[in-house]
Design a protein around this motif. Structure first.
Motif, PDB file in Angstrom:
ATOM      1  N   TYR A 100      -0.741   5.155  -4.698  1.00  0.00           N
ATOM      2  CA  TYR A 100      -1.895   5.732  -4.012  1.00  0.00           C
ATOM      3  C   TYR A 100      -1.641   7.184  -3.633  1.00  0.00           C
ATOM      4  N   TYR A 101      -0.443   7.476  -3.180  1.00  0.00           N
ATOM      5  CA  TYR A 101      -0.140   8.843  -2.772  1.00  0.00           C
ATOM      6  C   TYR A 101      -0.135   9.776  -3.970  1.00  0.00           C
ATOM      7  N   ILE A 134      -6.358  15.868  -4.614  1.00  0.00           N
ATOM      8  CA  ILE A 134      -6.523  16.919  -3.610  1.00  0.00           C
ATOM      9  C   ILE A 134      -6.539  18.285  -4.271  1.00  0.00           C
ATOM     10  N   SER A 135      -5.755  18.467  -5.294  1.00  0.00           N
ATOM     11  CA  SER A 135      -5.729  19.768  -5.971  1.00  0.00           C
ATOM     12  C   SER A 135      -7.039  20.052  -6.703  1.00  0.00           C
ATOM     13  N   VAL A 145       0.841  -1.201   0.000  1.00  0.00           N
ATOM     14  CA  VAL A 145       0.000   0.000   0.000  1.00  0.00           C
ATOM     15  C   VAL A 145       0.872   1.244   0.000  1.00  0.00           C
ATOM     16  N   LEU A 146       1.947   1.242   0.784  1.00  0.00           N
ATOM     17  CA  LEU A 146       2.789   2.429   0.895  1.00  0.00           C
ATOM     18  C   LEU A 146       3.603   2.689  -0.368  1.00  0.00           C
TER      19      LEU A 146
END
Length: 104
Positions: A64-65, A72-73, A59-60
């Motif tokens: 995803y990030y 988010i923008s 996941v990390l």
């Protein structure tokens, strides 16, 4: 050992302490059956069940990030204020819990 010309030897150390030269007897009446290769051109896979830490690291390290930061923008300004406010109050509440346990 060299006199017997045997390939395998054994010791009985538990009971008698004897040394044995093991004889592999091959019967002359029995013929070996030749069979075709059973595993020729096969692919053998070993499956390892992923652990919890493997799943977390997947996941990390995934994208995803990157997807999160791209999206988010695109959020409206009001949503960013709500997210920032939530994180601020979460931080304050965690500090108050920490102080409460330090006093006791």
């Amino acid at each position: 050992m060299a006199i017997t010309k045997q390939e395998t030897y054994a010791f009985d150390l538990e009971k008698t302490g004897n040394f044995f030269a093991i004889l592999n007897y091959k019967d002359s009446d029995v013929t070996e059956e030749k069979s075709e290769c059973l595993f020729c051109d096969d692919v053998i896979y070993t499956y390892v069940k992923p652990t919890f830490m493997d799943r977390i690291s997947d996941v990390l390290h995934e994208q995803y990030y990157q997807i999160l930061l791209e999206n988010i923008s695109k959020l409206p300004k009001g949503a960013l204020f709500i997210i920032f406010g939530f994180l601020l109050f979460l931080n304050i509440s965690m500090l108050s819990i920490k102080e409460r346990f330090q006093l006791q």
